[in-house]
Motif scaffolding. Structure first.
Motif, PDB file in Angstrom:
ATOM      1  N   UNK A 223      47.252  27.073  26.818  1.00  0.00           N
ATOM      2  CA  UNK A 223      48.371  26.668  25.938  1.00  0.00           C
ATOM      3  C   UNK A 223      49.463  27.477  26.331  1.00  0.00           C
ATOM      4  N   UNK A 224      50.631  26.985  27.132  1.00  0.00           N
ATOM      5  CA  UNK A 224      51.987  27.564  27.216  1.00  0.00           C
ATOM      6  C   UNK A 224      53.100  26.741  26.513  1.00  0.00           C
ATOM      7  N   UNK A 225      54.122  27.292  25.943  1.00  0.00           N
ATOM      8  CA  UNK A 225      55.050  26.726  25.264  1.00  0.00           C
ATOM      9  C   UNK A 225      56.102  26.252  26.203  1.00  0.00           C
ATOM     10  N   UNK A 226      56.126  25.312  26.954  1.00  0.00           N
ATOM     11  CA  UNK A 226      56.754  24.701  27.854  1.00  0.00           C
ATOM     12  C   UNK A 226      56.903  23.285  27.569  1.00  0.00           C
ATOM     13  N   UNK A 227      58.133  22.651  27.884  1.00  0.00           N
ATOM     14  CA  UNK A 227      58.220  21.095  27.715  1.00  0.00           C
ATOM     15  C   UNK A 227      57.386  20.506  28.498  1.00  0.00           C
ATOM     16  N   UNK A 228      56.908  19.074  28.067  1.00  0.00           N
ATOM     17  CA  UNK A 228      56.465  18.430  28.927  1.00  0.00           C
ATOM     18  C   UNK A 228      57.312  17.605  29.918  1.00  0.00           C
ATOM     19  N   UNK A 229      57.208  17.828  31.019  1.00  0.00           N
ATOM     20  CA  UNK A 229      58.284  17.388  32.071  1.00  0.00           C
ATOM     21  C   UNK A 229      57.606  16.282  33.100  1.00  0.00           C
ATOM     22  N   UNK A 230      58.397  15.190  33.337  1.00  0.00           N
ATOM     23  CA  UNK A 230      58.079  14.079  34.356  1.00  0.00           C
ATOM     24  C   UNK A 230      58.757  13.986  35.170  1.00  0.00           C
ATOM     25  N   UNK A 231      58.471  14.006  36.630  1.00  0.00           N
ATOM     26  CA  UNK A 231      59.316  13.867  37.751  1.00  0.00           C
ATOM     27  C   UNK A 231      59.760  15.205  38.472  1.00  0.00           C
ATOM     28  N   UNK A 232      59.487  16.481  37.507  1.00  0.00           N
ATOM     29  CA  UNK A 232      59.935  17.961  38.311  1.00  0.00           C
ATOM     30  C   UNK A 232      59.168  18.826  37.176  1.00  0.00           C
ATOM     31  N   UNK A 233      59.276  19.989  37.491  1.00  0.00           N
ATOM     32  CA  UNK A 233      59.005  20.986  36.679  1.00  0.00           C
ATOM     33  C   UNK A 233      59.694  21.314  35.275  1.00  0.00           C
ATOM     34  N   UNK A 234      59.527  22.034  34.426  1.00  0.00           N
ATOM     35  CA  UNK A 234      60.322  22.159  33.082  1.00  0.00           C
ATOM     36  C   UNK A 234      61.633  22.512  33.544  1.00  0.00           C
ATOM     37  N   UNK A 235      62.073  23.208  34.504  1.00  0.00           N
ATOM     38  CA  UNK A 235      63.498  23.556  34.777  1.00  0.00           C
ATOM     39  C   UNK A 235      64.037  22.451  35.657  1.00  0.00           C
ATOM     40  N   UNK A 236      63.361  21.502  36.152  1.00  0.00           N
ATOM     41  CA  UNK A 236      64.118  20.418  36.826  1.00  0.00           C
ATOM     42  C   UNK A 236      63.992  20.559  38.522  1.00  0.00           C
ATOM     43  N   UNK A 237      63.086  21.715  38.918  1.00  0.00           N
ATOM     44  CA  UNK A 237      62.541  22.109  39.977  1.00  0.00           C
ATOM     45  C   UNK A 237      61.348  21.292  40.600  1.00  0.00           C
ATOM     46  N   UNK A 238      61.108  21.137  41.977  1.00  0.00           N
ATOM     47  CA  UNK A 238      60.056  20.725  42.284  1.00  0.00           C
ATOM     48  C   UNK A 238      60.005  19.068  42.133  1.00  0.00           C
ATOM     49  N   UNK A 239      61.173  18.316  42.305  1.00  0.00           N
ATOM     50  CA  UNK A 239      61.110  16.765  42.019  1.00  0.00           C
ATOM     51  C   UNK A 239      60.549  15.973  42.920  1.00  0.00           C
ATOM     52  N   UNK A 240      60.437  14.602  42.250  1.00  0.00           N
ATOM     53  CA  UNK A 240      59.745  13.842  43.285  1.00  0.00           C
ATOM     54  C   UNK A 240      60.905  12.601  43.376  1.00  0.00           C
TER      55      UNK A 240
END
Length: 304
Positions: A223-240
């Protein structure tokens, strides 16, 4: 479901049955008709075989991404109604969605993605779970589809795409990590209906109703306290660069655990005989003997 007897009573049918078909999302007869002398014939299509997901008690997240073209807001259709934020160039598009009125469109730029606040709803831990989504890539650039993850940093879990595979990366509670690869030849410009799920100590992946792989997994997801992200990682990197539609995350249930390699549930059985399956558009189960007195067919839940 049973054919030839009632599961709750002793009554059994004695006679002959032939050419039985049950359709879902398809009204075959809408007016009077003349019974055919030929075998039942039906060619399945996407429109009458597929439907958008619905929410039930196990649904932690349900995103239909319906709305007007260019919209920058959407809602979680599960009972949790979690806040959904579209960032950067992420918008809704009414151009050929997989289901409903629109889908999410992502342009592949850094910061173009969707986020939902950190929540226990995304903590999959050691439970059974099922992740379902529709995905249409615009190019072959590798990127994250969904997860709780910061690129280059220890994460919780993430699913990402390459042109030839779906990748599941899990960071475990004991500090180890698991990187699971499932070969899939994604077609640019085509929708792919995907399922990733955990059933006990097994991860299963399906693409367009076909099981493409399984992998052993017996650990607990960290369990990590990160947002759930869709289309990229939690910081907006690694996008599709892709369209995404109809995302459902369920916890406590492996919705496709009984499915065989062709995407169907376990085969039905016939008392006193054998059933075989043949598919050409529709799938037909054929009994090797007549259903006389005392014989019946037992069809498992979820069979198609």
């Amino acid at each position: 479901m049973q054919i030839g007897r009632s599961p709750s009573f002793a009554e059994q049918f004695s006679g002959l049955l032939d050419e039985l078909a049950i359709y879902k999302n398809y009204a075959k007869y809408t007016s009077s008709f003349t019974p055919s002398s030929s075998a039942i014939s039906y060619t399945a299509t996407v429109s009458d075989q597929s439907e958008a997901f619905t929410a039930d008690g196990s649904t932690n997240l349900l995103l239909h991404f319906d709305g007007s073209n260019g919209a920058t807001t959407t809602t979680d259709s599960s009972s949790n109604n979690t806040t959904v934020t579209l960032n950067g160039g992420a918008t809704l598009s009414t151009t050929a969605p997989a289901f409903g009125s629109a889908s999410l469109t992502l342009n592949g730029a850094t910061g173009s993605y969707v986020t939902l606040p950190d929540s226990a709803l995304w903590d999959l831990e050691a439970a059974d779970w099922t992740l379902e989504f529709s995905f249409k890539p615009n190019d072959t650039t590798t990127g994250q589809i969904i997860g709780q993850h910061i690129y280059g940093v220890t994460a919780s879990w993430l699913v990402y795409y390459t042109s030839t595979s779906l990748q599941l990366v899990i960071h475990n509670a004991d500090g180890s990590s698991s990187h699971l690869t499932f070969p899939i030849n994604f077609t640019v410009g085509s929708w792919h209906r995907m399922v990733v799920e955990r059933s006990g100590n097994t991860i299963l992946v399906f693409a367009n109703g076909q099981r493409v792989g399984t992998a052993a997994y017996s650990n607990t997801i960290r369990n990590r306290e990160y947002v759930l992200s869709i289309g990229a990682d939690a910081n907006g990197n690694f996008p599709v660069n892709a369209y995404i539609d109809d995302v459902r995350l369920s916890k406590g249930v492996a919705r496709y655990a009984l499915a065989t390699s062709d995407g169907n549930s376990s085969a039905p059985t016939v008392s006193g005989g054998v059933l075989t399956k043949s598919c050409s558009g529709e799938c037909l189960w054929n009994a090797s003997n007549e259903l006389g007195a005392g014989l019946y067919i037992d069809i498992p839940t979820g069979l198609s």
